[in-house]
Motif scaffolding. Sequence first.
Motif, mmCIF file in Angstrom:
data_model
loop_
_atom_site.group_PDB
_atom_site.id
_atom_site.type_symbol
_atom_site.label_atom_id
_atom_site.label_comp_id
_atom_site.label_asym_id
_atom_site.label_seq_id
_atom_site.Cartn_x
_atom_site.Cartn_y
_atom_site.Cartn_z
ATOM 1 N N MET A 1 0.861 -1.174 0.000
ATOM 2 C CA MET A 1 0.000 0.000 0.000
ATOM 3 C C MET A 1 0.905 1.233 0.000
ATOM 4 S SD MET A 1 -2.903 1.172 2.810
ATOM 5 C CE MET A 1 -4.125 -0.001 2.285
ATOM 6 N N ASP A 2 0.664 2.134 -0.933
ATOM 7 C CA ASP A 2 1.438 3.374 -0.957
ATOM 8 C C ASP A 2 0.662 4.488 -0.249
ATOM 9 O OD1 ASP A 2 -0.486 4.345 -2.743
ATOM 10 O OD2 ASP A 2 0.774 4.123 -4.498
ATOM 11 N N GLY A 3 1.227 5.682 -0.202
ATOM 12 C CA GLY A 3 0.600 6.791 0.516
ATOM 13 C C GLY A 3 -0.754 7.199 -0.049
ATOM 14 N N VAL A 4 -0.886 7.147 -1.370
ATOM 15 C CA VAL A 4 -2.167 7.505 -1.999
ATOM 16 C C VAL A 4 -3.238 6.497 -1.600
ATOM 17 C CG1 VAL A 4 -3.366 7.767 -4.206
ATOM 18 C CG2 VAL A 4 -1.074 8.741 -3.921
ATOM 19 N N GLN A 5 -2.894 5.211 -1.648
ATOM 20 C CA GLN A 5 -3.848 4.177 -1.255
ATOM 21 C C GLN A 5 -4.201 4.292 0.229
ATOM 22 O OE1 GLN A 5 -1.411 0.920 -2.519
ATOM 23 N NE2 GLN A 5 -2.529 0.662 -4.454
ATOM 24 N N LEU A 6 -3.200 4.602 1.053
ATOM 25 C CA LEU A 6 -3.449 4.783 2.480
ATOM 26 C C LEU A 6 -4.386 5.963 2.731
ATOM 27 C CD1 LEU A 6 -2.910 4.055 5.416
ATOM 28 C CD2 LEU A 6 -0.851 5.483 5.308
ATOM 29 N N ALA A 7 -4.170 7.071 2.028
ATOM 30 C CA ALA A 7 -5.035 8.244 2.181
ATOM 31 C C ALA A 7 -6.475 7.919 1.789
ATOM 32 C CB ALA A 7 -4.504 9.405 1.346
ATOM 33 N N LYS A 8 -6.634 7.192 0.690
ATOM 34 C CA LYS A 8 -7.981 6.803 0.259
ATOM 35 C C LYS A 8 -8.651 5.896 1.287
ATOM 36 C CE LYS A 8 -7.283 7.235 -4.719
ATOM 37 N NZ LYS A 8 -7.203 6.526 -6.008
ATOM 38 N N ALA A 9 -7.892 4.938 1.827
ATOM 39 C CA ALA A 9 -8.448 4.029 2.835
ATOM 40 C C ALA A 9 -8.829 4.795 4.100
ATOM 41 C CB ALA A 9 -7.437 2.930 3.161
ATOM 42 N N ALA A 10 -7.980 5.722 4.533
ATOM 43 C CA ALA A 10 -8.271 6.514 5.729
ATOM 44 C C ALA A 10 -9.535 7.341 5.541
ATOM 45 C CB ALA A 10 -7.087 7.410 6.072
ATOM 46 N N CYS A 11 -9.711 7.917 4.360
ATOM 47 C CA CYS A 11 -10.915 8.720 4.094
ATOM 48 C C CYS A 11 -12.179 7.863 4.094
ATOM 49 C CB CYS A 11 -10.775 9.453 2.757
ATOM 50 S SG CYS A 11 -9.550 10.766 2.787
#
Length: 69
Positions: A1-11
Amino acid sequence: MDGVQLAKAACTLWPTIRIVLTSGDPGAQVDALPECVTFMPKPWRGLGVLVQAANADVAMAVLEAPPKR
């Protein structure tokens, strides 16, 4: 998981969260970021990060404010 995927998951998990995402990767996939994510390309200055954090704080306060009567 990269930062973009992590941000999407967190949202998805926390809809009221506000995220400042930074990357030095010119090919970072930031086209379809959720509204809760602000993207800042690297290199950035500390003041820029503080301004984005303050903007996120204001946005959060607006979302959490009780409805006006």
